[in-house]
Write a protein that holds these residues in place. Structure first.
Motif, short mmCIF file in Angstrom:
data_model
loop_
_atom_site.label_atom_id
_atom_site.label_comp_id
_atom_site.label_asym_id
_atom_site.label_seq_id
_atom_site.Cartn_x
_atom_site.Cartn_y
_atom_site.Cartn_z
N GLN A 175 -3.02 9.42 -2.40
CA GLN A 175 -2.04 8.38 -2.17
C GLN A 175 -1.69 7.64 -3.45
OE1 GLN A 175 -3.14 5.76 0.96
NE2 GLN A 175 -1.82 4.13 0.27
N SER A 203 0.17 12.36 -1.03
CA SER A 203 0.38 12.82 0.34
C SER A 203 1.74 12.38 0.87
CB SER A 203 -0.72 12.26 1.24
OG SER A 203 -0.72 10.86 1.23
N ASP A 518 -6.25 6.02 1.20
CA ASP A 518 -5.18 6.78 1.84
C ASP A 518 -5.06 6.38 3.30
OD1 ASP A 518 -3.62 9.71 1.29
OD2 ASP A 518 -3.99 9.17 3.38
#
Length: 601
Positions: A175, A203, A518
């Motif tokens: 992330q 991502s 994330d």
């Protein structure tokens, strides 16, 4: 899958943030793309409009799924049926659905207007409310945006205002880093667009330039017609790529002459050839050949460049550029200014062994470079001088500044480096230890690099940063802003993480094996890998999750749009009790609907 989007991501200030409660700490900026007319000719607007429902099937199904599941849960409440699904409607207008078994998260929320659309609205008469920032369809009904990860971390679907983007990657990615947009349309004048050829792992897509990680599939379409003041942009842009094998872009734009009608079209199939736009920072590259380009024609603003048997033979032409090379024998390039004054000359003989150049010839003191690789090199310029012997191992550099003279020695690089200046000094014996200081603006030291490292920075703007790393067990970073806000994160891996954000929200987790911050991981697998997690939002609401989700407690204070809410869940939601402003609800064995009593209902 084809998607339709009206592009707004690369307009200054045109990236509305998601509502509170959507993935703490994240912003979801789809990749800004450069615009231009494309080929072949697209269908008429009427035909495209007729096909819109088919292009939006994926989004419609997902929104229907999120809303149907959310309809089983009263607004202002949430429901856990782990490990199967989780529904959250505690934020007004927002529905969040997590389905861990298939690694899917789905958020839907009111759509916000772009800055272009807001500026294009008529000003409200004195005494009346300003025009609404909520986007509506032709029937006047509020539109909704959505963010989908499926399957995490490979696939992402985003609708944000008039922007739609769908991508799928074959990499497990992290992330808060870039996953930029279509390679063929990578070049942009937007300062937020990254130009580096190798992106960090990510991502979710964010602003970026060149997408260079195989294998990434993306399919986007951009519609500019409804945005005021965008007449210079294309009406429709369509981009498809499976990078790095295949890239394609087409579009149409009104008012262009026939010569420029396909000015921004591109198509390339590796390794055979084609056309790319903006790749490697060049405006347009036309190439063909196997297994590497036999011929390439590069157009970049004020000059054109031709390559034969790249990179062996090249010649450049343009009003201000000229030169040629035949590797490795000889090459010479020149550039002049608008009035014909020389700017630089570069020459090599038997490259890379003998090279010399003069740059900044239009400045009072040009910079001259001579290199006999790898034995000797020398560079001189304005208050600057550097000498290299057996490059890159030995180098001596001196500079004259307003504070005085500074110097630096590499002997040999990278193992021993030291130097001094009027405001600081440096001594590195890599990888054993090293120290660097520059007044009050920089302090850095390391031991047994990269195991222990410390760094602090103070910027002229007033912001400051500090970080410590004791890898692989501990790391900490802190940002302090001029306004008095701060962001502080640290992790004692794998036992504990701590995150405090600028808006005052807090996230603490015990036994946290995933090292990235994330949101996709936290909402799919994170609950089953964390013994304890505490969260506090910017409004003061709190949430406790114990024993891999076995027990959960949640409490949110009242707001202008929502009553006070509390919830207790046990055995992954098999038993759940909640209280929303006096209205109570009880669930056993994940039964829908819940048993409700109390309150005004």
């Amino acid at each position: 899958m084809t998607t339709i989007r009206r592009h707004e991501a690369n307009l200054p200030g045109a990236s509305p943030t998601f509502p509170a409660g959507i993935d703490r700490g994240r912003s979801y900026d789809p990749p800004p793309l450069a615009q231009g007319p494309h080929f072949p000719q697209l269908p008429s607007r009427e035909a495209r409009t007729a096909r819109l429902p088919y292009n939006r099937v994926f989004g419609a199904i997902g929104v229907a799924l999120a809303l149907s599941l959310g309809g089983c849960v009263a607004e202002g409440t949430d429901f856990h049926a782990l490990p199967f699904f989780r529904i959250d409607r505690t934020t007004p207008g927002v529905v969040q659905v997590d389905v861990p078994p298939i690694l899917m998260t789905w958020d839907t929320f009111p759509s916000a207007k772009s800055e272009d659309e807001i500026k294009g609205q008529d000003a409200a008469p004195r005494g009346e409310l300003a025009p609404s920032r909520t986007k509506t369809n032709k029937a006047g009904e509020p539109e909704r945006d959505y963010l989908v990860r499926f399957p995490w971390p490979f696939g992402t679907w985003i609708k944000r205002g008039d922007h739609r983007f769908w991508t799928y990657t074959g990499f497990i990615l992290a992330q808060d880093t870039g996953s930029p947009g279509p390679a063929g349309r990578a070049l942009s004048t937007d300062g937020a667009v990254r130009k580096d050829p190798f992106t960090a792992l990510a991502s979710d897509p964010e602003s970026g330039g060149i997408l260079s990680l195989p294998f990434v599939y993306a399919n986007t379409t951009t519609d500019h017609e409804d945005h005021p003041g965008r007449e210079d942009r294309t009406d429709i842009d369509h981009d498809i790529h499976l990078w790095p094998i295949f890239v394609y872009g087409s579009g149409e734009q009104k008012g262009l002459d026939e010569e420029r009608a396909d000015d921004h079209d591109y198509f390339a199939l590796f390794p055979f050839g084609g056309v790319t736009k903006g790749l490697l920072g060049k405006e347009k590259i036309t190439w063909f050949g196997f297994p590497y380009p036999l011929y390439a024609h590069v157009r970049d603003r004020s000059y054109e460049s031709h390559h034969v048997l790249f990179p062996l033979v090249n010649w450049v032409s343009g009003p201000q550029n000229s030169g040629f090379r035949v590797l490795p024998f000889f090459g010479h390039y020149e550039r002049t200014g608008l009035k014909g004054e020389p700017i630089y000359t570069r020459t090599f003989v038997l490259w890379p062994f003998l090279t010399w150049s003069t740059s900044g010839m239009n400045e009072p003191v040009p910079t001259e470079t001579f290199f006999l690789f790898p034995f000797f090199g020398r560079q001189t310029g304005y208050k600057f001088q550097a000498t290299s012997i057996l490059w890159p191992f030995f180098k001596y550099t001196t500079r004259q500044t307003d504070e005085g003279d500074d110097w630096e020695v590499r002997a040999p690089f990278p193992f021993l480096q030291f130097g001094a200046s009027p405001t600081g000094w440096k001594f590195d014996m890599w990888p054993l230890f090293g120290v660097k200081e520059r007044g009050k603006t920089l302090h850095r030291h390391f031991f047994a690099w990269p195991i222990w490292r410390y760094e602090s920075l103070n910027y002229k703007s007033g912001r400051s940063f500090s970080g410590q790393w004791l890898l692989p067990f501990f790391w900490r970073t802190r940002w302090d802003d001029v306004e008095g806000t701060s962001q502080h994160k640290w992790r004692l891996y794998p036992f504990l993480h701590y995150r405090k954000y600028r808006d005052g929200s807090l996230d603490i987790g015990g036994l946290s094996p995933y090292w990235f911050d994330d949101a996709g991981f936290q909402r799919t697998l994170g609950s089953f890998m964390t013994l304890y997690r505490y969260q506090r939002d910017s409004e003061g609401g709190t949430q406790h999750d114990f024993l891999l989700g076995l027990l959960g407690l949640r409490d949110r204070p009242p707001s202008a749009e929502r009553a006070a809410y509390s919830r207790l869940s046990f055995l992954f939601g098999l038993f759940q009790y909640r209280n929303l402003g006096g209205e109570r609800g009880l669930r056993f064995l994940w039964l829908l609907p819940e048993i409700r009593w109390g309150g005004e209902s």
